[in-house]
Design an enzyme around this catalytic site. Structure first.
Site, PDB file in Angstrom:
ATOM      1  N   GLU A  99       0.850  -1.178   0.000  1.00  0.00           N
ATOM      2  CA  GLU A  99       0.000   0.000   0.000  1.00  0.00           C
ATOM      3  C   GLU A  99       0.897   1.243   0.000  1.00  0.00           C
ATOM      4  O   GLU A  99       1.138   1.821  -1.020  1.00  0.00           O
ATOM      5  CB  GLU A  99      -0.942  -0.031   1.207  1.00  0.00           C
ATOM      6  CG  GLU A  99      -1.970   1.079   1.163  1.00  0.00           C
ATOM      7  CD  GLU A  99      -3.378   0.614   1.497  1.00  0.00           C
ATOM      8  OE1 GLU A  99      -3.550  -0.498   1.995  1.00  0.00           O
ATOM      9  OE2 GLU A  99      -4.296   1.411   1.259  1.00  0.00           O
ATOM     10  N   GLU A 140      -2.509   0.369  13.207  1.00  0.00           N
ATOM     11  CA  GLU A 140      -3.603   0.833  12.354  1.00  0.00           C
ATOM     12  C   GLU A 140      -4.954   0.683  13.052  1.00  0.00           C
ATOM     13  O   GLU A 140      -5.826   1.536  12.934  1.00  0.00           O
ATOM     14  CB  GLU A 140      -3.608   0.002  11.067  1.00  0.00           C
ATOM     15  CG  GLU A 140      -4.753   0.288  10.125  1.00  0.00           C
ATOM     16  CD  GLU A 140      -4.595  -0.469   8.800  1.00  0.00           C
ATOM     17  OE1 GLU A 140      -3.960  -1.531   8.807  1.00  0.00           O
ATOM     18  OE2 GLU A 140      -5.117   0.028   7.776  1.00  0.00           O
TER      19      GLU A 140
HETATM   20  C1  BGC Z   1      -5.299   2.727   4.331  1.00  0.00           C
HETATM   21  C2  BGC Z   1      -5.752   3.852   5.176  1.00  0.00           C
HETATM   22  C3  BGC Z   1      -6.647   4.706   4.387  1.00  0.00           C
HETATM   23  C4  BGC Z   1      -7.822   3.843   4.049  1.00  0.00           C
HETATM   24  C5  BGC Z   1      -8.941   4.512   3.387  1.00  0.00           C
HETATM   25  C6  BGC Z   1      -6.481   1.919   3.954  1.00  0.00           C
HETATM   26  O1  BGC Z   1      -6.180   0.825   3.203  1.00  0.00           O
HETATM   27  O2  BGC Z   1      -4.300   1.990   4.924  1.00  0.00           O
HETATM   28  O3  BGC Z   1      -5.035   4.271   6.193  1.00  0.00           O
HETATM   29  O4  BGC Z   1      -6.961   5.928   4.889  1.00  0.00           O
HETATM   30  O5  BGC Z   1      -7.453   2.691   3.358  1.00  0.00           O
HETATM   31  O6  BGC Z   1     -10.017   4.257   4.113  1.00  0.00           O
END
Ligand code: BGC
Length: 917
Positions: free
Chosen positions: A494, A768
């Protein structure tokens, strides 16, 4: 020791202040600026730290075209003369026009409040880059064997030799790549930067770097070279696969030599360069790097005939994109971690695998040192966590292979290797493939911490060790994720510039590190990513050609981030530069709303991310905090901020317009989402927090909303349920509405969900999810479970602003005047916050006991502060050895129910308050 040194360096000067910390465009000695009227700033140091009421009354800036002229005090480019001003910058350069390649040396002196002059500062420097496309004579070159579908093929090594019959007076390399490059000259790497030229949307622009390389040149044969990597340009980006921006890496380099007689010699990339493949078999930011040392190219950076299969480099047409100067620092290795203990051997028959524990979840790469026979392939894998079986837990990396391979050349003296074009997010590294007789030691594999250059600017500590660990985790989360752009995470497939995460954390980020340049650069990325209709995507730089609207709480970073930078650093330039983009965004929101309610035009409601990862059903589902509520709240906030921005920029008509928009949207919010007895639709913690934080309800209703919020927290057993959207503001609104006790209860909560839960589980970064791992359930869903995601670390802002009590004055951005108003609570008996503001270091350090409060503060020279001691009305307050009101530098002492307040001139103070408990 320091004051003594300062006294020495200012010998002859009588002023109480001395200018230091010279910055140009927020940066230390930047080379290759695109701004020909750069902004200059400095800080003032107190010659005698005990002095009070120090201020600058005038200043003089000298800018010279050579260090020699500057040393003679000749401002041949600009002599500002003595200007009566207390301004320490940013001061816009007003000297002779600067053209491409101009080199400037500058210094400043100041006069203090008594009219006494300081000595000149130490000199500083900047240079101008190549301003016009025609300044570039270099051509784009690459390897013939790479191309569509072939990326990930062997990395090109490019070289060009040239002969010099004299040492040039100056030598500057202007260099960039589509992909990544590492430039080298005569056997040595140029600079210490990683992942250059950095990450921008290369469909629109690529940055170039500038290096002074004179010291590396020799009379005789020289070799300039570069290695190219795939990087964001053609390697994997998130789950988008390869070749998001282009199909193969390319280099553009121009070495400009100025000879003693003034002649200019240019060595530029063109068809005379040669290219060969070499030891880098594969390189990818997400997947890792493979290196076969047997295929190294001895001599490729020195004269003569090097090893390798050299052939003419391939020329490529010049792409129609902008070549842009850097606005921020580069990524570098800032620290090296050695595992505190020997790696653990993994059990199992025949296993010769070992796991290193670096003790810290970090972002970076490693250096491997080994002596092994030629052809031995060593495999390195990385993970943030270990599974219950003691093996690396890699499920949460998703498709990021995060594996490096090194094949030894068999050097009996040992060999060492550091991957160039990849980085990993890890605390643990597994090494396998070593010869059986070889047991690795801590020195076999060390870890380097990589992030964008961000000078440290603050810290928080207190009497509660768990909170100190929380602060540590926040700092490390920031380091790992401020890599080129503010990213969500550094480990899985990501690693994107998620706008929502960035806006949630920016205020905290600005306490810990000087992020002014970093966000100046990212704001340019936002403008690049903005669509013609004004919308801003969810990730910046954009990774799709038509990225769409990032949605509430995400796209709003476009307004929130530059406003925050203005507040924290006091510079209008960023607002000015991007005003059209900001206005375009808020105007776009008008097209996305119906009678003030921000709705998704097609769906009639907002999709988007909601209060992402909240524990009340918000997020991708339709439960929890309603998405149109979040959307409308941010719309009102954006419009209000844009109104304030227009005021700052002296645009009264636009200010009035957007203030009116904000008011209309606020009214709509109230009509749609708030009942007259103070219930907010959704009835979630975040619904209340947003309504309070964005001032969306009449003042009289605030206590009722706060009561509902408290009721929900208490009902959950002093626990929060907020996601990315509500969390940053939660404690602020509790404290603001008189529920400081509840805020501290949440802060100190150790059971899941809470900030300290992860800390009690040994976290060294911010997770997270509140429940990334729990005793009950083990790991959360592997599909989305990063252990280094800074969003929830946004609570750091509260530690500085409320616990330590350093608060900026919105009327005086950049801490020219600020407030010191700690609000002790919970079990804390002491706390200390420090912040290196644009004017110097602010300190607030308190200790409390039954019936006593001691408080040390520092107000930097040239600033003033309003201080409030959180003591009862009857307290006896002294400063140093004197009653408060008689202490020098203290004025306007005032006592009321909330404590004792006073105005402070610059200086260091020690307050002591006692009262009958
Ligand atoms: C990310 C986030 C991001 C989100 C959107 C995720 O996959 O890691 O931190 O803001 O997607 O909702």
């Amino acid at each position: 020791m320091l004051p003594y040194l300062l006294l020495l360096s200012t010998a002859g000067a009588t002023a109480g202040i001395h200018p230091a910390h010279l910055r140009c465009e927020y940066r230390l000695n930047p080379l290759g600026l695109g701004e020909t009227k750069p902004r200059l700033s400095w800080q003032l140091t107190a010659v005698n730290p005990a002095a009070r009421g120090l201020a600058q009354s005038a200043r003089q800036i000298l800018v010279a075209a050579s260090p020699e002229a500057l040393a003679r005090d000749q401002g041949d480019l600009w002599d500002s003369g003595r200007v009566a001003s207390d301004d320490t910058g940013p001061v816009v350069y007003q000297g002779r026009p600067l053209a491409s390649r101009a080199s400037c040396w500058w210094k400043v002196r100041v006069w203090d409040q008594a009219g006494e002059a300081s000595a000149w500062s130490e000199p500083a420097q900047w240079s101008i880059g190549l301003l016009a496309p025609s300044d570039w004579t270099a051509r784009w070159i690459g390897a013939p064997w790479q191309g569509a579908g072939q990326t990930g093929a062997r990395a090109p090594y490019l070289r060009r030799s040239f002969t010099l019959d004299q040492k040039p007076a100056s030598a500057r390399l202007y260099v960039t790549a589509l992909g990544l490059y590492e430039a080298c000259l005569n056997g040595a790497r140029i600079g210490q930067d990683s992942f250059t030229p950095g990450w921008t949307d290369t469909n629109k622009r690529v940055q170039y770097q500038v290096y002074d390389v004179g010291a590396q040149l020799v009379v005789g044969e020289n070799v300039l070279g570069a290695i190219l990597g795939d990087g964001w340009y053609c390697g994997h980006v998130a789950q988008k696969g390869r070749e998001v921006y282009g199909d193969r890496p390319k280099l553009l380099a121009q070495l400009e030599l100025t000879l003693a007689d003034g002649r200019r010699v240019v060595i530029a990339t063109d068809e005379s360069w040669q290219v060969s493949s070499g030891p880098i078999l594969e390189n990818d930011l997400l997947m890792g790097e493979s290196y076969d040392a047997r295929q190294e190219l001895p001599g490729w950076l020195s004269g003569g005939r090097p090893a390798g299969d050299w052939q003419p480099a391939r020329l490529f047409p010049t792409p129609a994109i902008e070549l842009s100067p850097m606005l921020a620092g580069t990524v570098q290795a800032h620290e090296t971690l050695v595992a505190p203990a020997a790696p653990r051997k993994l059990p199992g028959w025949g296993s010769h695998r070992f796991i290193y524990d670096f003790g810290q979840n970090l972002v970076g790469n490693v250096t491997l040192r080994v002596t092994a026979p030629a052809g031995t392939t060593i495999k390195l894998r990385y993970a943030e966590m270990l599974g219950a079986d003691g093996e690396l837990y890699v499920d949460n990396l998703r498709t990021a292979r995060a594996t490096d391979f090194y094949t030894c050349k068999g050097d009996p003296a040992g060999e060492s290797w550091t991957p160039r074009f990849t980085f990993h997010g890890f605390r643990y590294a597994e090494i396998s493939g070593l010869p059986r007789e070889l047991a690795p030691t801590p020195a076999t594999l060390v870890a380097h911490v990589l992030h964008t250059e961000l000078p440290p600017s603050g810290d928080f500590s207190c009497s509660e060790p768990l909170l100190n660990q929380l602060q540590h985790n926040i700092q490390w989360g920031q380091r790992g994720n401020y890599l080129e752009v503010p990213t969500d995470c550094p480990q899985r497939d990501e690693r994107l510039g998620w706008t929502g995460d960035a806006q949630a954390f920016i205020r905290t980020g600005a306490w810990n590190r000087d992020v002014a340049a970093f966000f100046t650069k990212w704001q340019r990325d936002i403008a690049d990513a903005q669509a013609p209709n004004g919308s801003v995507p969810a990730v910046v730089p954009a990774v799709d050609l038509a990225p769409g609207d990032g949605g509430p709480g995400w796209a709003d970073a476009a307004i929130i981030c530059p406003w925050t930078i203005y507040q924290c650093y006091g510079d209008r330039a960023l607002l000015e530069q991007h005003f059209a983009s900001l206005r375009g965004y808020v105007d776009y929101l008008a097209t996305q709303s119906l009678e003030g309610i921000r709705l998704h035009p097609q769906l009639g409601k907002w999709g988007g991310f909601g209060d992402w990862l909240a524990l009340d059903g918000s997020g991708l589902t339709d439960g929890g905090t309603p998405k149109d509520l979040i959307a409308t709240a941010f719309y009102a906030h954006d419009a209000r901020l844009l109104g304030a921005i227009a005021r700052v920029l002296d645009r009264p008509a636009e200010a009035a317009k957007y203030e009116a928009v904000a008011e209309r949207v606020t009214q709509a919010f109230q009509r749609r989402f708030v009942t007259s007895d103070g219930l907010v639709t959704g009835n979630t913690q975040t619904s209340y927090v947003l309504a309070l934080h964005f001032d969306l309800v009449p003042p009289a209703l605030r206590p009722k909303l706060a009561d509902e919020l408290v009721r929900d927290i208490r009902k959950r057993g002093n626990k929060l349920s907020t996601g990315f959207i509500g969390t940053p503001y939660l404690l602020h609104e509790l404290a603001r509405e008189g529920h400081l006790d509840v805020a501290y209860d949440l802060l100190m909560q150790k059971d899941w969900p809470s900030w300290l839960y992860a800390v009690t589980q040994g976290a060294t970064t911010i997770w997270e999810r509140w429940d990334g791992w729990t005793k009950e359930k083990g790991f959360q869903d592997k599909g989305m479970n990063s252990f280094n995601h800074y969003a929830y670390g946004a609570v750091g802002d509260w530690l500085y602003r409320v616990v330590a009590g350093i608060e900026l004055d919105p009327q005086s951005p950049g801490y020219k005047h600020f407030r010191l108003q700690p609000q002790p609570g919970g079990p804390l008996t002491s706390a200390r916050g420090t912040h290196l503001s644009p004017h110097g270091e602010i300190v607030s350090s308190w200790q409390r006991g039954p019936g006593s409060f001691t408080w040390e503060v520092t107000v930097p020279p040239n600033t003033t502060a309003t201080a409030r001691l959180p003591v009862p009305a009857g307290a006896t307050v002294s400063e140093g050895a004197q009653p408060l009101a008689q202490s020098p530098g203290v004025s306007q002492v005032h006592t009321d129910a909330s404590g004792v307040s006073c105005e402070l001139a610059s200086g260091q103070y020690t307050f002591t308050a006692t009262w009958v408990n």
